[in-house]
Design a protein around this motif. Structure first.
Motif, PDB file in Angstrom:
ATOM      1  N   ARG A  31       4.150  21.860   1.294  1.00  0.00           N
ATOM      2  CA  ARG A  31       3.243  21.769   2.588  1.00  0.00           C
ATOM      3  C   ARG A  31       3.356  20.853   3.291  1.00  0.00           C
ATOM      4  NH1 ARG A  31       2.969  25.956   0.229  1.00  0.00           N
ATOM      5  NH2 ARG A  31       4.917  26.204   1.000  1.00  0.00           N
ATOM      6  N   SER A  32       3.713  19.665   2.496  1.00  0.00           N
ATOM      7  CA  SER A  32       4.138  18.542   3.429  1.00  0.00           C
ATOM      8  C   SER A  32       5.227  18.406   3.845  1.00  0.00           C
ATOM      9  CB  SER A  32       3.941  17.281   2.549  1.00  0.00           C
ATOM     10  OG  SER A  32       4.685  17.103   1.689  1.00  0.00           O
ATOM     11  N   SER A  87       7.703  20.567  11.057  1.00  0.00           N
ATOM     12  CA  SER A  87       6.828  21.114  12.400  1.00  0.00           C
ATOM     13  C   SER A  87       6.972  19.751  13.220  1.00  0.00           C
ATOM     14  CB  SER A  87       5.271  21.374  11.984  1.00  0.00           C
ATOM     15  OG  SER A  87       4.825  20.447  11.687  1.00  0.00           O
ATOM     16  N   GLU A 132       6.679  21.052   4.988  1.00  0.00           N
ATOM     17  CA  GLU A 132       6.602  21.942   6.212  1.00  0.00           C
ATOM     18  C   GLU A 132       6.055  21.220   7.300  1.00  0.00           C
ATOM     19  OE1 GLU A 132       4.083  25.341   4.990  1.00  0.00           O
ATOM     20  OE2 GLU A 132       5.718  26.440   4.084  1.00  0.00           O
ATOM     21  N   VAL A 133       4.954  20.408   7.202  1.00  0.00           N
ATOM     22  CA  VAL A 133       4.445  19.655   8.008  1.00  0.00           C
ATOM     23  C   VAL A 133       5.410  18.688   8.750  1.00  0.00           C
ATOM     24  CG1 VAL A 133       2.866  17.556   8.867  1.00  0.00           C
ATOM     25  CG2 VAL A 133       2.042  19.758   7.326  1.00  0.00           C
TER      26      VAL A 133
END
Length: 291
Positions: free
Chosen positions: A190-191, A197, A193-194
């Protein structure tokens, strides 16, 4: 004849137009981790550039030695940055590349400033340990931020208002997640994915500033990790992403040749058409360019 001369002159200007470079460095983002994560913005850069997920960090696979190698064109044995505990006091009596005693091994920041004095150079860094590794005196501005979102916001503000020739951005949140929760966990992915972004936000800022046609974007990292640490020689720690997109890069091309951490500085020097210092060991990643 005069008309032809004007056309030739125009072509020369276009072919020698100054390029801009933005480096987005994500602390702790391994090559394998990036490959296993949904990263549409990074993928778009891959489609328009050259890439590898197997670039090689230097040993030890720790932050300071690798960020120093990345910007200095040399491995830790030469820069003397062998751990995160390094300080400039350790080089008080050392001399590098014919410089005065105590001067840092020359980084890409200093080389760019020396050879192109009018260049605008900026840096935004989340990890406070980055600044001591760099020639901050060669920068027009350097900003230390509190988190990845502030880092991105500051970078975008500089892109829109300052339009720097060279912008180096350091993000620390992926490494923080690796240390606190663990590498290759859902939180770690998830990090990343951040991180992707944030790449998207920066790309939008570049476009809004009308700099997208002349700007090279490099996505890379200092090291990866395993379990809740790093420093060893496993692929998870050693292999890092290296993705370069820009006007003269090959498109959707997987780099076949080995890319080493300290090749980054030489590649940036190549883009800026600088003379690479004789004391650097790094070589430009020629395989990434279509020229």
């Amino acid at each position: 004849m005069k008309y032809v001369s004007l056309i030739v002159a125009s072509l020369i200007v276009l072919s020698t137009a100054a390029q801009k470079v933005i480096v987005l460095g994500f602390d702790g983002m391994s090559g394998m981790g990036a490959q296993r994560t949904h990263t549409p913005h990074i993928d778009s850069l891959k489609a328009h550039g050259a890439y590898t997920y197997k670039a090689r960090a230097v040993v030890p696979t720790m932050s300071a030695p690798n960020w120093a190698a990345m910007i200095s064109g040399m491995p830790p044995a030469r820069t003397t940055v062998l751990s995160n505990g390094w300080t400039r006091a350790k080089i008080a009596n050392r001399r590098f590349c014919g410089q005065p005693k105590g001067a840092l091994f020359p980084t890409i920041f200093k080389v760019l400033r020396t050879q192109k004095p009018t260049a605008t150079i900026a840096c935004v860094h989340q990890w406070k340990g980055f600044a001591p590794l760099a020639n901050t005196e060669a920068m027009d501005t350097i900003i230390h931020t509190k988190d990845e979102f502030a880092t991105c916001a500051q970078a975008c503000e500089l892109i829109k208002n300052m339009k720097p020739d060279f912008l180096f951005v350091h993000f620390d949140h992926v490494d923080h997640t690796g240390h606190t929760i663990g590498h290759f966990t859902e939180a770690y992915y998830r990090s990343i994915e951040v991180a992707d972004s944030l790449v998207g936000v920066v790309l939008q800022a570049v476009k809004e500033a009308s700099l997208d046609k002349e700007t090279y974007i490099l996505i890379t990292a200092d090291h990866g990790g395993i379990f809740k640490g790093h420093g060893g020689l496993t692929k998870a720690e050693f292999q890092i992403p290296w993705i370069l997109s820009g006007p003269k890069t090959k498109k959707n091309y997987e780099i076949k040749k080995k890319v080493k951490q300290y090749d980054t500085a030489a590649t940036l020097a190549h883009i800026f058409n600088l003379q690479i210092p004789a004391c650097w060991k790094g070589k430009s990643v020629a395989d990434a360019f279509a020229e």
